[in-house]
Design an enzyme around this catalytic site. Structure first.
Site, PDB file in Angstrom:
ATOM      1  N   GLY A  10       0.833  -1.203   0.000  1.00  0.00           N
ATOM      2  CA  GLY A  10       0.000   0.000   0.000  1.00  0.00           C
ATOM      3  C   GLY A  10       0.867   1.251   0.000  1.00  0.00           C
ATOM      4  O   GLY A  10       2.097   1.176   0.059  1.00  0.00           O
ATOM      5  N   LEU A  12       1.205   3.663   2.334  1.00  0.00           N
ATOM      6  CA  LEU A  12       1.958   3.859   3.574  1.00  0.00           C
ATOM      7  C   LEU A  12       2.992   2.751   3.762  1.00  0.00           C
ATOM      8  O   LEU A  12       4.123   3.013   4.192  1.00  0.00           O
ATOM      9  CB  LEU A  12       0.994   3.917   4.774  1.00  0.00           C
ATOM     10  CG  LEU A  12       1.658   4.102   6.130  1.00  0.00           C
ATOM     11  CD1 LEU A  12       2.475   5.403   6.183  1.00  0.00           C
ATOM     12  CD2 LEU A  12       0.620   4.090   7.251  1.00  0.00           C
ATOM     13  N   ASP A  36      -2.173 -12.596   5.419  1.00  0.00           N
ATOM     14  CA  ASP A  36      -3.522 -12.025   5.313  1.00  0.00           C
ATOM     15  C   ASP A  36      -4.044 -11.854   6.742  1.00  0.00           C
ATOM     16  O   ASP A  36      -4.332 -12.848   7.424  1.00  0.00           O
ATOM     17  CB  ASP A  36      -4.403 -12.984   4.497  1.00  0.00           C
ATOM     18  CG  ASP A  36      -5.813 -12.456   4.323  1.00  0.00           C
ATOM     19  OD1 ASP A  36      -6.232 -11.580   5.110  1.00  0.00           O
ATOM     20  OD2 ASP A  36      -6.508 -12.925   3.408  1.00  0.00           O
ATOM     21  N   ILE A  37      -4.154 -10.613   7.178  1.00  0.00           N
ATOM     22  CA  ILE A  37      -4.483 -10.358   8.593  1.00  0.00           C
ATOM     23  C   ILE A  37      -5.891 -10.812   8.978  1.00  0.00           C
ATOM     24  O   ILE A  37      -6.235 -10.863  10.147  1.00  0.00           O
ATOM     25  CB  ILE A  37      -4.271  -8.877   8.984  1.00  0.00           C
ATOM     26  CG1 ILE A  37      -5.174  -7.954   8.156  1.00  0.00           C
ATOM     27  CG2 ILE A  37      -2.806  -8.486   8.875  1.00  0.00           C
ATOM     28  CD1 ILE A  37      -5.290  -6.542   8.719  1.00  0.00           C
ATOM     29  N   ALA A  60      -5.406  -2.512   5.041  1.00  0.00           N
ATOM     30  CA  ALA A  60      -6.809  -2.109   5.205  1.00  0.00           C
ATOM     31  C   ALA A  60      -7.532  -2.227   3.874  1.00  0.00           C
ATOM     32  O   ALA A  60      -6.899  -2.307   2.818  1.00  0.00           O
ATOM     33  CB  ALA A  60      -6.886  -0.654   5.689  1.00  0.00           C
ATOM     34  N   THR A 101      -8.737   6.520  10.440  1.00  0.00           N
ATOM     35  CA  THR A 101      -9.138   7.540   9.461  1.00  0.00           C
ATOM     36  C   THR A 101      -9.954   8.689  10.052  1.00  0.00           C
ATOM     37  O   THR A 101     -10.659   8.519  11.056  1.00  0.00           O
ATOM     38  CB  THR A 101      -9.968   6.851   8.353  1.00  0.00           C
ATOM     39  OG1 THR A 101     -10.495   7.836   7.473  1.00  0.00           O
ATOM     40  CG2 THR A 101     -11.150   6.085   8.928  1.00  0.00           C
ATOM     41  N   TYR A 125     -17.237   2.475   5.165  1.00  0.00           N
ATOM     42  CA  TYR A 125     -15.775   2.440   5.385  1.00  0.00           C
ATOM     43  C   TYR A 125     -15.445   3.012   6.768  1.00  0.00           C
ATOM     44  O   TYR A 125     -14.710   2.398   7.550  1.00  0.00           O
ATOM     45  CB  TYR A 125     -15.077   3.249   4.281  1.00  0.00           C
ATOM     46  CG  TYR A 125     -13.622   3.559   4.559  1.00  0.00           C
ATOM     47  CD1 TYR A 125     -12.636   2.575   4.440  1.00  0.00           C
ATOM     48  CD2 TYR A 125     -13.218   4.844   4.952  1.00  0.00           C
ATOM     49  CE1 TYR A 125     -11.299   2.859   4.698  1.00  0.00           C
ATOM     50  CE2 TYR A 125     -11.886   5.137   5.206  1.00  0.00           C
ATOM     51  CZ  TYR A 125     -10.934   4.137   5.073  1.00  0.00           C
ATOM     52  OH  TYR A 125      -9.609   4.432   5.343  1.00  0.00           O
ATOM     53  N   LYS A 129     -13.760   1.029   9.934  1.00  0.00           N
ATOM     54  CA  LYS A 129     -12.490   1.453  10.548  1.00  0.00           C
ATOM     55  C   LYS A 129     -12.695   1.735  12.040  1.00  0.00           C
ATOM     56  O   LYS A 129     -11.839   1.426  12.862  1.00  0.00           O
ATOM     57  CB  LYS A 129     -11.938   2.701   9.839  1.00  0.00           C
ATOM     58  CG  LYS A 129     -11.481   2.483   8.413  1.00  0.00           C
ATOM     59  CD  LYS A 129     -10.229   1.609   8.288  1.00  0.00           C
ATOM     60  CE  LYS A 129      -8.989   2.249   8.824  1.00  0.00           C
ATOM     61  NZ  LYS A 129      -7.790   1.388   8.644  1.00  0.00           N
ATOM     62  N   TRP A 150      -6.770  11.997   4.075  1.00  0.00           N
ATOM     63  CA  TRP A 150      -6.458  12.407   2.693  1.00  0.00           C
ATOM     64  C   TRP A 150      -5.021  12.039   2.312  1.00  0.00           C
ATOM     65  O   TRP A 150      -4.245  12.876   1.847  1.00  0.00           O
ATOM     66  CB  TRP A 150      -6.680  13.911   2.522  1.00  0.00           C
ATOM     67  CG  TRP A 150      -8.080  14.401   2.713  1.00  0.00           C
ATOM     68  CD1 TRP A 150      -9.069  13.825   3.464  1.00  0.00           C
ATOM     69  CD2 TRP A 150      -8.661  15.592   2.154  1.00  0.00           C
ATOM     70  NE1 TRP A 150     -10.210  14.577   3.404  1.00  0.00           N
ATOM     71  CE2 TRP A 150      -9.994  15.670   2.606  1.00  0.00           C
ATOM     72  CE3 TRP A 150      -8.186  16.602   1.326  1.00  0.00           C
ATOM     73  CZ2 TRP A 150     -10.846  16.711   2.255  1.00  0.00           C
ATOM     74  CZ3 TRP A 150      -9.029  17.648   0.982  1.00  0.00           C
ATOM     75  CH2 TRP A 150     -10.340  17.700   1.433  1.00  0.00           C
TER      76      TRP A 150
HETATM   77  N1  LIG Z   1      -5.771   6.513   1.615  1.00  0.00           N
HETATM   78  C1  LIG Z   1      -6.294   7.473   2.369  1.00  0.00           C
HETATM   79  O1  LIG Z   1      -6.669   8.550   1.904  1.00  0.00           O
HETATM   80  C2  LIG Z   1      -6.425   7.239   3.854  1.00  0.00           C
HETATM   81  C3  LIG Z   1      -6.998   8.257   4.643  1.00  0.00           C
HETATM   82  C4  LIG Z   1      -7.109   8.045   6.023  1.00  0.00           C
HETATM   83  C5  LIG Z   1      -6.672   6.863   6.581  1.00  0.00           C
HETATM   84  N2  LIG Z   1      -6.141   5.896   5.786  1.00  0.00           N
HETATM   85  C6  LIG Z   1      -5.689   4.648   6.416  1.00  0.00           C
HETATM   86  O2  LIG Z   1      -4.280   4.598   6.288  1.00  0.00           O
HETATM   87  C7  LIG Z   1      -3.848   3.238   6.166  1.00  0.00           C
HETATM   88  C8  LIG Z   1      -2.947   3.096   4.967  1.00  0.00           C
HETATM   89  O3  LIG Z   1      -3.673   3.497   3.813  1.00  0.00           O
HETATM   90  P1  LIG Z   1      -3.065   3.371   2.342  1.00  0.00           P
HETATM   91  O4  LIG Z   1      -3.581   4.517   1.566  1.00  0.00           O
HETATM   92  O5  LIG Z   1      -1.608   3.108   2.417  1.00  0.00           O
HETATM   93  O6  LIG Z   1      -3.828   2.063   1.848  1.00  0.00           O
HETATM   94  P2  LIG Z   1      -3.642   1.253   0.504  1.00  0.00           P
HETATM   95  O7  LIG Z   1      -2.681   1.934  -0.403  1.00  0.00           O
HETATM   96  O8  LIG Z   1      -4.988   0.908  -0.005  1.00  0.00           O
HETATM   97  O9  LIG Z   1      -2.921  -0.070   1.032  1.00  0.00           O
HETATM   98  C9  LIG Z   1      -3.563  -0.990   1.852  1.00  0.00           C
HETATM   99  C10 LIG Z   1      -2.834  -2.306   1.674  1.00  0.00           C
HETATM  100  O10 LIG Z   1      -3.445  -3.247   2.539  1.00  0.00           O
HETATM  101  C11 LIG Z   1      -3.483  -4.481   1.855  1.00  0.00           C
HETATM  102  N3  LIG Z   1      -4.491  -5.352   2.422  1.00  0.00           N
HETATM  103  C12 LIG Z   1      -5.837  -5.299   2.239  1.00  0.00           C
HETATM  104  N4  LIG Z   1      -6.427  -6.298   2.919  1.00  0.00           N
HETATM  105  C13 LIG Z   1      -5.436  -6.988   3.536  1.00  0.00           C
HETATM  106  C14 LIG Z   1      -5.400  -8.138   4.358  1.00  0.00           C
HETATM  107  N5  LIG Z   1      -6.521  -8.780   4.658  1.00  0.00           N
HETATM  108  N6  LIG Z   1      -4.212  -8.581   4.820  1.00  0.00           N
HETATM  109  C15 LIG Z   1      -3.063  -7.943   4.490  1.00  0.00           C
HETATM  110  N7  LIG Z   1      -3.027  -6.866   3.689  1.00  0.00           N
HETATM  111  C16 LIG Z   1      -4.198  -6.387   3.216  1.00  0.00           C
HETATM  112  C17 LIG Z   1      -3.778  -4.112   0.419  1.00  0.00           C
HETATM  113  O11 LIG Z   1      -3.402  -5.180  -0.426  1.00  0.00           O
HETATM  114  P3  LIG Z   1      -4.218  -5.427  -1.799  1.00  0.00           P
HETATM  115  O12 LIG Z   1      -4.053  -4.178  -2.594  1.00  0.00           O
HETATM  116  O13 LIG Z   1      -3.520  -6.625  -2.358  1.00  0.00           O
HETATM  117  O14 LIG Z   1      -5.635  -5.684  -1.388  1.00  0.00           O
HETATM  118  C18 LIG Z   1      -2.909  -2.871   0.245  1.00  0.00           C
HETATM  119  O15 LIG Z   1      -1.613  -3.224  -0.200  1.00  0.00           O
HETATM  120  C19 LIG Z   1      -5.135   2.407   6.128  1.00  0.00           C
HETATM  121  O16 LIG Z   1      -5.405   1.919   7.409  1.00  0.00           O
HETATM  122  C20 LIG Z   1      -6.206   3.408   5.746  1.00  0.00           C
HETATM  123  O17 LIG Z   1      -7.479   3.029   6.237  1.00  0.00           O
HETATM  124  C21 LIG Z   1      -6.005   6.055   4.443  1.00  0.00           C
END
Ligand SMILES: NC(=O)c1ccc[n+]([C@@H]2O[C@H](COP(=O)([O-])OP(=O)(O)OC[C@H]3O[C@@H](n4cnc5c(N)ncnc54)[C@H](OP(=O)(O)O)[C@@H]3O)[C@@H](O)[C@H]2O)c1
Length: 293
Positions: A10, A12, A36-37, A60, A101, A125, A129, A150
Site C-alpha cells: 500500500g 503507507l 492475510d491479517i 486495510a 481515518t 468504510y 475502521k 487524505w
Molecule cells: N488513503 C487514504 O486517503 C487514507 C486516509 C485516512 C486513513 N487511511 C488509512 O491509512 C492506512 C494506509 O492506507 P493506504 O492509503 O496506504 O492504503 P492502501 O494503499 O490501499 O494499502 C492498503 C494495503 O493493505 C493491503 N491489504 C488489504 N487487505 C489486507 C489483508 N486482509 N491482509 C493484508 N493486507 C491487506 C492491500 O493489499 P491489496 O491491494 O492486495 O488488497 C494494500 O496493499 C489504512 O489503514 C487506511 O485506512 C487512508
C-alpha cells in the site's frame, strides 16, 4: 529488534519500507499474500515465527466507495484484521501501531478534531475502521491508533495521482469545493511513525488514539489547484484544465463523507517531537516521483 509491517504494497507500506531501507532498523514487511491479517491462525503462526518487537499495521480495505457494496470485505480487513492482530499482540506482549481515518467523524465540528472527540461515521468504510479501533482497544493494552486523512504519495491509487492522470484526458474537471480536510503525505506519516519506534517497542508511550495529518486544511478543489500549479511549474502539465467547483451533494458518490474532517495533530506531535505533514512542501518531489513511476 524486529519491526513487522503488514500491507507492504500500500501507499503507507511502501513509504515505510523506503525509509526502513535507509535506517539501521531491522524489519520484515509482508503483503496480503504473505500474511492475510483476516486469517487468525496463519497470522498468529507468522508473527510467532518472526517475534517482532512492534507491529505496524498499514493493511486495510481503503476503497470508500466500494465499501458501501463489499461490506463483508471491508469488515474483514478493517475490523476482523485489527482484532486478530490485537489478540496476537496481547498474547506475545508486543505493541501494535494501527492506522485509522478521519472518516470516523461526521464533519459537524467547526474546529479541528481531537482524538477524544465524539465519533459518528457517515460511511460504511468509516464504520468498519471505527469497529477496528474498538476491537483493538478491547483486546490489547499496548497500542497506538493513528488517525490520518487524505493520504497521498507517489505510490498506489490516490487523489493526487488520479488528478494528474485526468489532467491529460480532460479540458474541464469538476472538483468538490465543500469538503474540507488535511492532505497528508504518506512519507511524512511514515517518518512520524518511525521517529518514536524504539520508545514504542519498549512500551515507553501512552497507549491510545492519536491524530497525525497535514498542517494546512483545504477543500478538494483547493488541493487540486495546488497539485496542478506545482505540476505545471515543473512542466508535467502543459495546460492546466479548467476547474469547476461543485458541491458534494451534486457529485454522484455512494458513500457519504464528512464536510469537515480536519484533524488536530498536536497530541502526537507534542508527545513525539514531530511536525504535522507539510504537504505543500512535499508536492514537487511527490509529483516528480509519481510521474516517473
Ligand atoms: N488513503 C487514504 O486517503 C487514507 C486516509 C485516512 C486513513 N487511511 C488509512 O491509512 C492506512 C494506509 O492506507 P493506504 O492509503 O496506504 O492504503 P492502501 O494503499 O490501499 O494499502 C492498503 C494495503 O493493505 C493491503 N491489504 C488489504 N487487505 C489486507 C489483508 N486482509 N491482509 C493484508 N493486507 C491487506 C492491500 O493489499 P491489496 O491491494 O492486495 O488488497 C494494500 O496493499 C489504512 O489503514 C487506511 O485506512 C487512508
Amino acid at each position: 529488534m524486529t519491526i513487522l509491517v503488514s500491507g507492504k504494497n500500500g501507499q503507507l507500506g511502501h513509504c515505510l519500507v523506503d525509509r526502513l531501507n535507509f535506517s539501521d532498523l531491522d524489519y520484515i514487511s509482508l503483503d496480503k499474500k504473505e500474511m492475510d491479517i483476516t486469517k487468525y491462525d496463519e497470522t498468529a503462526r507468522i508473527i510467532g515465527e518472526i517475534k517482532p518487537r512492534v507491529i505496524i499495521n498499514t493493511a486495510a480495505y481503503t476503497d470508500v466507495e466500494k465499501s458501501e457494496i463489499d461490506k463483508k470485505d471491508a469488515i474483514l480487513a478493517n475490523e476482523s484484521g485489527p482484532e486478530n492482530l490485537s489478540k496476537i499482540c496481547k498474547k506475545i506482549d508486543t505493541p501494535l501501531i494501527h492506522i485509522s481515518t478521519d472518516y470516523v467523524f461526521d464533519g459537524r465540528s467547526e474546529i479541528p478534531y481531537k482524538p477524544e472527540d465524539d465519533v459518528n461515521p457517515k460511511s460504511f468504510y468509516g464504520m468498519s475502521k471505527l469497529a477496528g479501533e474498538q476491537r483493538i482497544q478491547e483486546n490489547c493494552d499496548s497500542y497506538m491508533i493513528i488517525r490520518t486523512s487524505w493520504l497521498f504519495s507517489e505510490y498506489g491509487k490516490n487523489f493526487l495521482k488520479t488528478m494528474l492522470k485526468i489532467s491529460k484526458q480532460k479540458k474541464t474537471i469538476d472538483v468538490i469545493c465543500d469538503q474540507i480536510g488535511c492532505p497528508t503525505y504518506a512519507g511524512h506519516l511514515a517518518d512520524a511513525i518511525l521517529k518514536p519506534i524504539k520508545k514504542i517497542s519498549e512500551n515507553n508511550f501512552d497507549s491510545g488514539i492519536y491524530h497525525y495529518a497535514g498542517d494546512q486544511e483545504c477543500s478538494w478543489f483547493e488541493f487540486t489547484n495546488e497539485i496542478f500549479f506545482v505540476a505545471n511549474n515543473l512542466g508535467y502539465i502543459e495546460k492546466i484544465p479548467n476547474l469547476n467547483k461543485i458541491l458534494a451533494k451534486d457529485f454522484q458518490a455512494k458513500a457519504k463523507r464528512p464536510n469537515y474532517s480536519v484533524l488536530d495533530s498536536s497530541k502526537f506531535c507534542k508527545a513525539f517531537g514531530v511536525n504535522p505533514s507539510n504537504w505543500k512542501e512535499s508536492l514537487p518531489d511527490v509529483i516528480k516521483s509519481a510521474v516517473l513511476a
